[in-house]
Structure formats: C-alpha cells, structure tokens
Motif scaffolding. Structure first.
Motif, PDB file in Angstrom:
ATOM      1  N   LEU A 108     -50.905 -26.169  63.446  1.00  0.00           N
ATOM      2  CA  LEU A 108     -52.095 -25.851  62.792  1.00  0.00           C
ATOM      3  C   LEU A 108     -52.918 -26.827  62.007  1.00  0.00           C
ATOM      4  O   LEU A 108     -54.203 -26.862  61.889  1.00  0.00           O
ATOM      5  N   GLU A 109     -52.218 -27.569  61.443  1.00  0.00           N
ATOM      6  CA  GLU A 109     -52.683 -28.837  60.505  1.00  0.00           C
ATOM      7  C   GLU A 109     -53.520 -29.659  61.402  1.00  0.00           C
ATOM      8  O   GLU A 109     -53.917 -30.322  60.799  1.00  0.00           O
ATOM      9  N   LEU A 111     -55.985 -28.684  63.123  1.00  0.00           N
ATOM     10  CA  LEU A 111     -57.269 -27.914  63.677  1.00  0.00           C
ATOM     11  C   LEU A 111     -58.137 -28.090  62.545  1.00  0.00           C
ATOM     12  O   LEU A 111     -57.853 -28.226  61.147  1.00  0.00           O
ATOM     13  N   ARG A 116     -58.635 -23.027  63.141  1.00  0.00           N
ATOM     14  CA  ARG A 116     -57.472 -22.638  62.492  1.00  0.00           C
ATOM     15  C   ARG A 116     -57.670 -21.003  62.525  1.00  0.00           C
ATOM     16  O   ARG A 116     -57.124 -20.205  62.801  1.00  0.00           O
ATOM     17  N   ALA A 150     -58.853 -25.457  70.099  1.00  0.00           N
ATOM     18  CA  ALA A 150     -57.799 -25.390  69.200  1.00  0.00           C
ATOM     19  C   ALA A 150     -56.510 -25.733  70.173  1.00  0.00           C
ATOM     20  O   ALA A 150     -55.539 -26.674  69.759  1.00  0.00           O
TER      21      ALA A 150
END
Length: 286
Positions: A108-109, A111, A116, A150
C-alpha cells in the motif's frame, strides 16, 4: 453516542489502521472523529456507518499526506506496525474482521492517498463502489479507475488478495529449524530465486538499510542475524510463532524483551518476501 462508539469503533479502527499503517495514528483518528461527532445532534447523523467512515477516511487521508514527508526522511525501509491478536478482542464488534495481509499493507505504500483509500475500503472492508464514491467524494467510475491503478502499482492479481500468501505455523517451524541448524541447502530450497527481505530498524537498532535481494543473500543475512544474536547474549533468541495481524508471525525475544517481529509471504510454494520489524517504537504493543 456511546452506543455508536461501541458499534463502530472496530470497523473504524481497522479502516484507519490499514490506511495509516500505525496503531497510534489509527487510534488518534478514531478518537478525534468521535470527539467531533459528540458536538453534533444525534438526529443529524442519518447513516452513522457511512458518516463515520467518511470522517475517518478524510482524517486518514490528511495523515497520510503529512506522513509521506516524514517517511521520506526515515532511515531504511519503513514497514507497518504489527498488531497483536488481542486487538481483535478489543474490537470484537467489527463487522468484517478481515485485515489485508501484512504483505498487502507493505505494498500500500506504493499508492497515492486516494488509491490507498479505495483499495482498503474495497478489498479489506467490502464496500461497494457506489458506497466508496460517496465516502471519498469521487464518481463511481473514478473509484474503479483508482482501484485498477492501485492493483497495477502493487503488481497483484485476484489470487494475491486477502489471505493468500500467508504461511502456516508448521512451515515457519521447519524454516527456522533449518536456519538454526545451519542447513543452508534446505534453507535455500524454501526461498524463491528473487526473494526479498525488508528490515525496519528506524535508525534505532541494527537493520539492513536497503532491501536484501536474491535467495543466497537473504539466507546469508538471516544466518548472520542468528549468529549475531548468539554473540551478544551467548544464548539463542527465544522464538515464538503466534498470530499477528490475523496471520502467522514470529516474535523474537532476547532476555525477555521483544526485539523483532517477522512476517512471511509465500508465492508458488516458496518464500518470496520476508518483513522484519525491529524499530522498538513499533514493538511496544507486542
């Protein structure tokens, strides 16, 4: 208001934790939102779940934007804070207790804040696209595009989603037995050729400042950690396999103190990713 808090605190914590990757920021976000809500007439909140989720999402989007500047200055890789299984007991009223796997939290980092938010709301908490559009003030079509973007940035498919990639306790025990016995051939046989190890010490304890890549280097790095631990205290570190983040994790202790938490991500039967959290600030809740 107390009834709303008891009903939705679990859902909101899980939303905030997966948005920010830290327990403190998640708890602060939930508390801040309920403080603000207390000043509102209860009858003004027609759809409390959607209203509260929207407030927490917006609060977390602001937090992510400010945290990005701090993380650019962070020493070495930044990894999400582990959470113990007891958080599931604390927030037992959560409607959907699924958490993204730890490997997903790491990805997720990559995005943007909006990407996110859409990913967490959709994949972890099960909101549909019309609901997400209302929560983040974007069109449904835009939310679908954000979701597609994403997944592309994370390099994942449907098969990589929730739950896939975690390991069983028996597998972890086998891996550490081979490692502690110095069985290099067995250790290498469990690692993917392009295995990657990330270690987060936060500049406060010894950790790899950059990702460790290839199975040979990962195996040597892990063997070195065990040897170093023996040199420091003369006794082998205590290794406990337990549930963390709703999946199997490993807790390391020296002289009774937690010194690290390890998560594994398996792909095609081989160990693909290893995440080691050593920053003491992220281990206080373990």
């Amino acid at each position: 208001m107390l009834e709303l808090y008891e009903q939705y605190k679990g859902l909101l914590f899980h939303l905030a934790y997966q948005m920010t990757g830290t327990v403190t920021d998640a708890e602060d976000a939930v508390q801040d939102v309920f403080v603000k809500v207390q000043s509102l007439p209860i009858g003004q909140i027609r759809e409390p779940k959607a209203y509260l989720c929207k407030m927490v999402t917006n609060r977390c989007l602001d937090e992510i934007k400010s945290a990005r500047n701090r993380r650019e200055q962070y020493f070495g890789p930044w990894l999400p804070e582990p959470i113990p299984e007891s958080y599931g007991e604390t927030y037992e009223t959560v409607e959907n207790q699924e958490l993204l796997s730890y490997a997903m939290l790491v990805l997720l980092e990559r995005l943007s804040p909006s990407e996110r938010a859409v990913f967490v709301l959709r994949e972890a908490l099960g909101f549909d696209y019309p609901e997400i559009a209302g929560l983040i003030d974007k069109t449904e079509a835009n939310c679908r595009k954000l979701m597609s973007r994403a997944r592309g940035k994370m390099g994942i498919t449907e098969e990589d989603l929730i739950g896939v990639g975690s390991v069983e306790e028996e597998w972890v025990n086998r891996f550490f037995t081979a490692l502690s016995e110095g069985n290099a051939e067995h250790v290498l046989s469990l690692l993917a050729d392009d295995a990657v190890l990330l270690s987060d010490g936060g500049g406060k304890v010894i950790a790899a400042a950059r990702p460790v890549e290839t199975r040979e280097r990962v195996a040597r790095f892990l063997s070195g950690i065990l040897r170093q631990a023996l040199l420091e205290d003369g006794v082998a570190p205590e290794i406990e396999v337990r549930e963390l983040n709703h999946q199997t994790g490993v807790v390391f202790r020296q002289a009774g103190n937690v010194t690290g938490v390890v998560f594994f991500n398996i792909r095609n039967g081989l160990l693909q990713d290893i995440y080691i959290v050593r920053n003491p600030d992220k281990l206080t809740g373990i």
